[in-house]
Scaffold this active site. Structure first.
Site, PDB file in Angstrom:
ATOM      1  N   ARG A 131       0.798  -1.219   0.000  1.00 56.66           N
ATOM      2  CA  ARG A 131       0.000   0.000   0.000  1.00 56.66           C
ATOM      3  C   ARG A 131       0.831   1.269   0.000  1.00 56.66           C
ATOM      4  NH1 ARG A 131      -2.757  -3.885   1.800  1.00 56.66           N
ATOM      5  NH2 ARG A 131      -0.837  -4.356   2.892  1.00 56.66           N
ATOM      6  N   THR A 132       1.797   1.337   0.914  1.00 59.67           N
ATOM      7  CA  THR A 132       2.489   2.619   1.088  1.00 59.67           C
ATOM      8  C   THR A 132       3.279   2.975  -0.169  1.00 59.67           C
ATOM      9  OG1 THR A 132       2.636   2.113   3.439  1.00 59.67           O
ATOM     10  CG2 THR A 132       3.989   3.930   2.637  1.00 59.67           C
ATOM     11  N   LYS A 146      25.500  -3.709  -0.576  1.00 60.59           N
ATOM     12  CA  LYS A 146      26.974  -3.693  -0.626  1.00 60.59           C
ATOM     13  C   LYS A 146      27.572  -2.956   0.560  1.00 60.59           C
ATOM     14  CE  LYS A 146      26.926  -3.371  -5.693  1.00 60.59           C
ATOM     15  NZ  LYS A 146      27.309  -2.489  -6.793  1.00 60.59           N
ATOM     16  N   ARG A 200      11.508   4.044   3.448  1.00 63.44           N
ATOM     17  CA  ARG A 200      11.091   3.097   4.497  1.00 63.44           C
ATOM     18  C   ARG A 200      12.311   2.235   4.830  1.00 63.44           C
ATOM     19  NH1 ARG A 200       5.927  -0.895   4.439  1.00 63.44           N
ATOM     20  NH2 ARG A 200       5.008   1.062   5.118  1.00 63.44           N
ATOM     21  N   HIS A 223       5.197   5.894  11.573  1.00 62.76           N
ATOM     22  CA  HIS A 223       4.668   5.794  10.207  1.00 62.76           C
ATOM     23  C   HIS A 223       3.687   6.963  10.047  1.00 62.76           C
ATOM     24  CE1 HIS A 223       3.380   4.267   6.463  1.00 62.76           C
ATOM     25  NE2 HIS A 223       3.163   3.000   6.772  1.00 62.76           N
TER      26      HIS A 223
HETATM   27  C1  NCD Z   1       2.013  -1.197   8.124  1.00 62.74           C
HETATM   28  C2  NCD Z   1       3.496  -0.948   8.250  1.00 62.74           C
HETATM   29  O1  NCD Z   1       4.267  -1.152   7.321  1.00 62.74           O
HETATM   30  O2  NCD Z   1       3.854  -0.482   9.330  1.00 62.74           O
HETATM   31  N1  NCD Z   1       1.591  -1.353   6.811  1.00 62.74           N
HETATM   32  C3  NCD Z   1       1.248  -0.219   6.105  1.00 62.74           C
HETATM   33  O3  NCD Z   1       2.084   0.606   5.803  1.00 62.74           O
HETATM   34  N2  NCD Z   1      -0.046  -0.046   5.799  1.00 62.74           N
HETATM   35  C4  NCD Z   1       1.487  -2.229   9.045  1.00 62.74           C
HETATM   36  C5  NCD Z   1       2.101  -3.599   9.086  1.00 62.74           C
HETATM   37  O4  NCD Z   1       3.048  -3.920   8.375  1.00 62.74           O
HETATM   38  O5  NCD Z   1       1.582  -4.399   9.880  1.00 62.74           O
END
Ligand code: NCD
Length: 301
Positions: free
Chosen positions: A51-52, A81, A102, A130
C-alpha cells in the site's frame, strides 16, 4: 512543511488543511493532474510494502510527476553492498526532487534529513513511526465519523512494535475528549512513552482484559497485525484479540473497523462484507492523503 519524519511535526491545523486538500483532490483529480509535472520523486523501500509504496507512486503519477524506485532496496540497492542510508540519500538526491524512504532502522528518516538537500518523507521507520499512515487514518476517521474530537478508539493487536499505532496515538493526542481502549497481549502493549504522552495530552487511556471491557458504542476498532519480523520466535505464543462476526455482533452498528493492513487472521474475512468494515476504504484514502501531502511539500514547497 519541508520534510515529514514524525507525527510530532503535525498540528491540528496541518491535519485539517491536509484532509481538506485530500477531499478537494478526490472531488476533482483532473484539476491537480499536472502540478508535479517536471518533478521526479524517488521511493527507497528497504522493507516490504504494498500500500504505502504503490499509493505514493500512484499519488506522484496522478499529480503529473514521475518516479524512480527501488522496491527492494535492501537487496537491490547499494545498501546490499554496505552503503549507509546517508550515503545513498546523498546520491539519490541528485536524481530526485524528493525521497520517500522506508527502513528498519528507527532513526533512518532522521538520519536521512541530516544530509538531505531535498524533502524526505518517512514511509515507516522500524518500529518507531509511520506518520503518513496516521494521517490517512485520521482522514478516514474524519470521512467516516465526521469528526475526531470525542472519538473512542479501541486499539488492538501489536501496539508495542506496530509503528502505525505509535504515530496514530501522537495525532489523536492533538484532539479533545479522546478515549483509547487498549486490548492486547501484555507483551504487546503500547510502550511507556506513549502512555505518558496520552496522559500529558489528556487522552483517556483504558487497559482492557477482554472485549467485554470495551463499550458497545465504541467509535472505532483499530486492529493491527503482530509484527513477527520484529520479535522472532516469541510471536507464536502471543495472545491476539481477533475480530470476528460473533465479536462484532456485540458492538454498535456505527462502530467502524480499521486496520493499516496487511492482515493475517486478526480480522476474519467474513467481516469484509460487514458495512462497518472500513479497511479497504482506508487503504484507498491513503492515495488522497498522500496526494495532499505531496501537493504541500513539492508544489507549495
Ligand atoms: C504497516 C506498516 O508497514 O507499518 N503497513 C502499512 O504501511 N499499511 C502495518 C504492518 O506492516 O503491519
Amino acid at each position: 512543511m519541508r520534510h515529514l519524519i514524525s507525527a510530532d511535526q503535525l498540528e491540528r491545523e496541518d491535519i485539517e488543511r491536509l484532509c481538506d486538500m485530500a477531499d478537494k483532490i478526490r472531488e476533482n483529480p483532473q484539476k491537480f493532474s499536472k502540478i508535479l509535472s517536471g518533478k521526479i520523486v524517488a521511493t527507497l523501500f528497504y522493507e516490504p510494502s504494498t500500500r504505502t509504496r504503490l499509493s505514493f507512486e500512484s499519488a506522484i503519477m496522478r499529480l503529473g510527476g514521475r518516479i524512480i524506485s527501488t522496491e527492494n532496496a535492501s537487496e537491490n540497492s547499494s545498501g546490499k553492498k554496505g552503503e549507509t542510508v546517508s550515503d545513498t540519500i546523498r546520491i539519490v538526491q541528485s536524481y530526485a526532487d524528493a525521497i520517500v524512504i522506508r527502513h528498519s532502522d528507527e532513526n533512518s528518516a532522521e538520519n536521512a534529513v541530516k544530509v538531505a538537500e531535498v524533502p524526505i518523507i518517512n514511509a515507516g521507520s522500524g518500529k518507531n513511526e509511520h506518520p503518513t499512515q496516521a494521517l490517512l487514518d485520521i482522514y478516514t476517521f474524519r470521512s467516516s465519523k465526521g469528526h475526531i474530537d470525542g472519538l473512542s478508539v479501541a486499539m488492538l493487536g501489536d501496539l508495542m512494535y506496530g509503528r502505525t499505532s505509535h504515530s496514530l496515538v501522537k495525532l489523536l493526542g492533538l484532539y479533545d475528549d479522546i478515549t483509547i481502549y487498549e486490548l492486547s497481549d501484555e507483551r504487546l502493549r503500547l510502550p511507556e512513552e506513549y502512555v505518558t504522552l496520552m496522559k500529558s495530552k489528556g487522552v483517556k487511556h483504558v487497559r482492557c482484559g477482554s472485549f467485554d471491557d470495551i463499550p458497545r458504542d465504541v467509535d472505532v476498532f483499530y486492529q493491527t497485525r503482530v509484527q513477527k519480523e520484529r520479535m522472532g520466535e516469541q510471536a507464536d505464543k502471543l495472545r491476539t484479540f481477533d475480530l470476528t462476526t460473533s465479536i462484532m455482533n456485540k458492538f454498535s452498528d456505527d462502530s467502524i473497523i480499521m486496520h493499516p493492513l496487511p492482515r493475517n487472521d486478526e480480522i476474519s474475512i467474513e467481516l469484509d462484507e460487514d458495512k462497518r468494515a472500513m479497511f479497504f476504504e482506508q487503504a484507498k484514502n491513503g492515495l488522497y492523503a498522500r496526494m495532499a501531502l505531496l501537493y504541500e511539500i513539492l508544489f507549495l514547497g
